[in-house]
Design a protein around this motif. Structure first.
Motif, PDB file in Angstrom:
ATOM      1  N   ILE A  30       0.824  -1.213   0.000  1.00 10.08           N
ATOM      2  CA  ILE A  30       0.000   0.000   0.000  1.00 10.08           C
ATOM      3  C   ILE A  30       0.859   1.264   0.000  1.00 10.08           C
ATOM      4  CG2 ILE A  30      -1.975  -1.136   1.059  1.00 10.08           C
ATOM      5  CD1 ILE A  30      -1.244   0.127   3.715  1.00 10.08           C
ATOM      6  N   LYS A  31       2.064   1.170   0.532  1.00  8.77           N
ATOM      7  CA  LYS A  31       2.940   2.346   0.566  1.00  8.77           C
ATOM      8  C   LYS A  31       3.357   2.765  -0.843  1.00  8.77           C
ATOM      9  CE  LYS A  31       6.953   4.240   3.003  1.00  8.77           C
ATOM     10  NZ  LYS A  31       8.056   3.956   3.936  1.00  8.77           N
ATOM     11  N   GLU A  32       3.350   1.834  -1.775  1.00  8.17           N
ATOM     12  CA  GLU A  32       3.769   2.121  -3.151  1.00  8.17           C
ATOM     13  C   GLU A  32       2.630   2.635  -4.031  1.00  8.17           C
ATOM     14  OE1 GLU A  32       5.477  -1.548  -4.400  1.00  8.17           O
ATOM     15  OE2 GLU A  32       7.306  -1.298  -3.210  1.00  8.17           O
ATOM     16  N   ILE A  33       1.406   2.705  -3.483  1.00 12.86           N
ATOM     17  CA  ILE A  33       0.262   3.199  -4.261  1.00 12.86           C
ATOM     18  C   ILE A  33       0.248   4.724  -4.209  1.00 12.86           C
ATOM     19  CG2 ILE A  33      -2.248   3.188  -4.498  1.00 12.86           C
ATOM     20  CD1 ILE A  33      -2.265   0.449  -3.100  1.00 12.86           C
ATOM     21  N   ASN A  34       0.275   5.372  -5.350  1.00  9.80           N
ATOM     22  CA  ASN A  34       0.384   6.825  -5.409  1.00  9.80           C
ATOM     23  C   ASN A  34      -0.953   7.553  -5.416  1.00  9.80           C
ATOM     24  OD1 ASN A  34       3.267   6.837  -5.553  1.00  9.80           O
ATOM     25  ND2 ASN A  34       3.122   6.242  -7.717  1.00  9.80           N
ATOM     26  N   ASP A  35      -1.976   6.934  -5.987  1.00 14.03           N
ATOM     27  CA  ASP A  35      -3.267   7.592  -6.142  1.00 14.03           C
ATOM     28  C   ASP A  35      -4.119   7.397  -4.887  1.00 14.03           C
ATOM     29  OD1 ASP A  35      -5.343   8.777  -8.190  1.00 14.03           O
ATOM     30  OD2 ASP A  35      -6.350   7.115  -7.176  1.00 14.03           O
ATOM     31  N   TRP A 180       3.574   3.917   7.279  1.00 12.29           N
ATOM     32  CA  TRP A 180       3.881   5.346   7.414  1.00 12.29           C
ATOM     33  C   TRP A 180       4.457   5.698   8.790  1.00 12.29           C
ATOM     34  CZ3 TRP A 180      -0.520   3.812   4.589  1.00 12.29           C
ATOM     35  CH2 TRP A 180      -0.368   3.982   3.206  1.00 12.29           C
ATOM     36  N   GLY A 181       4.981   4.681   9.486  1.00 12.37           N
ATOM     37  CA  GLY A 181       5.703   4.925  10.734  1.00 12.37           C
ATOM     38  C   GLY A 181       4.881   5.599  11.811  1.00 12.37           C
ATOM     39  N   ILE A 182       3.649   5.123  12.003  1.00  8.10           N
ATOM     40  CA  ILE A 182       2.736   5.719  12.994  1.00  8.10           C
ATOM     41  C   ILE A 182       2.371   4.649  14.024  1.00  8.10           C
ATOM     42  CG2 ILE A 182       0.476   6.811  13.320  1.00  8.10           C
ATOM     43  CD1 ILE A 182       0.704   7.723  10.369  1.00  8.10           C
ATOM     44  N   GLU A 183       2.194   5.059  15.277  1.00 12.35           N
ATOM     45  CA  GLU A 183       1.833   4.108  16.318  1.00 12.35           C
ATOM     46  C   GLU A 183       0.503   3.423  15.975  1.00 12.35           C
ATOM     47  OE1 GLU A 183       2.321   7.264  16.701  1.00 12.35           O
ATOM     48  OE2 GLU A 183       3.883   7.672  18.204  1.00 12.35           O
ATOM     49  N   ARG A 199     -10.170   5.473   4.450  1.00 13.91           N
ATOM     50  CA  ARG A 199      -9.952   6.883   4.794  1.00 13.91           C
ATOM     51  C   ARG A 199      -8.753   7.038   5.724  1.00 13.91           C
ATOM     52  NH1 ARG A 199     -14.184  10.738   8.170  1.00 13.91           N
ATOM     53  NH2 ARG A 199     -12.842  12.590   8.250  1.00 13.91           N
ATOM     54  N   VAL A 200      -8.624   6.134   6.700  1.00 13.78           N
ATOM     55  CA  VAL A 200      -7.501   6.203   7.642  1.00 13.78           C
ATOM     56  C   VAL A 200      -6.174   6.087   6.890  1.00 13.78           C
ATOM     57  CG1 VAL A 200      -6.353   5.027   9.559  1.00 13.78           C
ATOM     58  CG2 VAL A 200      -8.832   5.320   9.594  1.00 13.78           C
ATOM     59  N   ALA A 201      -6.106   5.179   5.915  1.00 18.99           N
ATOM     60  CA  ALA A 201      -4.869   4.987   5.151  1.00 18.99           C
ATOM     61  C   ALA A 201      -4.517   6.240   4.353  1.00 18.99           C
ATOM     62  CB  ALA A 201      -5.015   3.787   4.218  1.00 18.99           C
ATOM     63  N   VAL A 202      -5.509   6.858   3.727  1.00 20.31           N
ATOM     64  CA  VAL A 202      -5.256   8.063   2.921  1.00 20.31           C
ATOM     65  C   VAL A 202      -4.770   9.205   3.808  1.00 20.31           C
ATOM     66  CG1 VAL A 202      -6.333   9.826   1.472  1.00 20.31           C
ATOM     67  CG2 VAL A 202      -6.864   7.405   1.093  1.00 20.31           C
ATOM     68  N   VAL A 203      -5.409   9.388   4.960  1.00 21.07           N
ATOM     69  CA  VAL A 203      -4.984  10.448   5.884  1.00 21.07           C
ATOM     70  C   VAL A 203      -3.580  10.160   6.410  1.00 21.07           C
ATOM     71  CG1 VAL A 203      -5.440  11.555   8.115  1.00 21.07           C
ATOM     72  CG2 VAL A 203      -7.335  11.088   6.546  1.00 21.07           C
ATOM     73  N   ALA A 204      -3.302   8.919   6.750  1.00 18.88           N
ATOM     74  CA  ALA A 204      -1.977   8.549   7.271  1.00 18.88           C
ATOM     75  C   ALA A 204      -0.888   8.831   6.242  1.00 18.88           C
ATOM     76  CB  ALA A 204      -1.963   7.073   7.667  1.00 18.88           C
ATOM     77  N   ARG A 205      -1.160   8.527   4.973  1.00 25.32           N
ATOM     78  CA  ARG A 205      -0.169   8.741   3.925  1.00 25.32           C
ATOM     79  C   ARG A 205       0.047  10.235   3.660  1.00 25.32           C
ATOM     80  NH1 ARG A 205      -0.086   7.399  -1.629  1.00 25.32           N
ATOM     81  NH2 ARG A 205      -2.134   8.338  -1.912  1.00 25.32           N
TER      82      ARG A 205
END
Length: 329
Positions: A30-35, A180-183, A199-205
């Motif tokens: 998921i870290k490699e997804i840009n959109d 994304w290095g978050i607790e 939504r959580v993933a998008v905000v975290a990124r």
């Protein structure tokens, strides 16, 4: 992002049993997804979800519609499809095998993307009334016409909500935290507030730790409910809790009511939108409660001053389009 890349990743992680490795692999993917939209969709799709649990939309696609779409796309009759299912026990694998041996030819095949699959799903969820089933079959058949065998496998599982990857909430939480290095506790908090890992993933990124910390409870987005815990005996529970309060428990069902912006929304303990099933509660809330509030409580069915078994309400939830007749009873 190509749906094929997603399907191939699913094929890889399906063989992994270690939860730690699953979380690590998903984090890398998921870290490699840009959109942003692709990221949102992929996180939900990995969990076998098309929409968050509180979203009213649903595909409304059962096994029968998938059979017919596969028949159109592959030329296989119902008997052949059922034989494959008996052999494999998996409609996803059945779709994969049928695509491998399909007799239908397609002159112009379009590569499937995550965005295209989302577009078709959103269209299907909006279809109602006469002719909607035929339209859904046509849309599904078009997806299968464009799909490779491995895409057909995971597309089918996704439609049925059974990805068989072993990817639950805990694994997705840890994957987002690791990506994304978050607790993980902060990711968990964000999920409890939004009940939407996409939504959580998008905000975290995009916004990192600060973005997740800024997420607040919103009207008409249900908060994950605190549920009762099991104790072996009463004395043990009292000792653990310290000061306790005791009250009568009526035989009802847990709901969360959101009243604001001119509308009432009611969610079940599983965060499903059950507003249409409880029109009397909607009216009572509007009459007696000030706006801009979230209520957590129990709905109890009553008849002639006496509570009815909670199954009465559950029937309402299952038959929300026949509520008028049930109210008369």
């Amino acid at each position: 992002m190509l749906f094929k890349n997603f399907a191939e990743f699913c094929e890889t992680i399906e063989k992994i049993s270690s939860t730690l490795e699953l979380a690590a692999r998903i984090a890398t993917f998921i870290k490699e997804i840009n959109d942003d939209n692709d990221l949102y969709n992929v996180v939900l799709f990995l969990m076998g979800k098309v929409y968050p649990p509180w979203d009213e939309r649903e595909l409304g696609v059962g096994v029968g519609l998938i059979y017919e779409a596969l028949r159109i796309a592959t030329g296989a009759n119902k008997s052949k499809i059922e034989n494959f299912i008996r052999e494999t026990g998996d409609l996803g694998i059945t779709a994969e095998l049928l695509l491998q041996a399909k007799t239908q030819l397609t002159l112009f095949e379009e590569e499937l993307t995550i965005a295209k699959v989302r577009e078709v799903f959103d269209t299907m969820s909006s279809l109602i009334g006469e002719g909607s089933q035929k339209r859904k079959i046509r849309l599904l058949a078009d997806l299968y016409f464009s799909a490779t065998p491995i895409e057909a496998k995971y597309l089918t599982r996704l439609i049925l909500g059974e990805m068989r990857l072993g990817v639950g909430e805990g694994i997705v939480r840890d994957a987002i935290a690791k990506a994304w290095g978050i607790e993980s506790e902060l990711v968990e908090r964000a999920y409890m507030i939004t009940n939407d890992f996409g939504r959580v993933a998008v905000v975290a990124r995009n916004e990192g730790r600060q973005g997740l910390e800024k997420l607040k409870i919103e009207l008409h987005v249900p908060v994950k409910m605190m549920l009762a815990q099991v104790a072996e005996e009463i004395n043990e529970a009292i000792k653990e809790m310290g000061n306790v309060a005791v009250e009568w428990k009526f035989d009802g069902t847990r709901v969360q009511v959101h009243w604001g912006n001119g509308r009432v929304t009611i969610y079940s303990r599983r965060l499903e939108n059950v507003t249409k099933a409880l029109p009397e509660i909607v009216e009572e809330i509007k009459k007696n409660v000030k706006e801009n509030v979230i209520l957590d409580g129990e709905v109890v069915a009553m008849k002639e001053g006496r509570p009815l078994p909670f199954q009465h309400i559950l029937r309402r939830f299952r038959r929300k389009y026949e509520v008028g007749k049930m109210m008369e009873k």
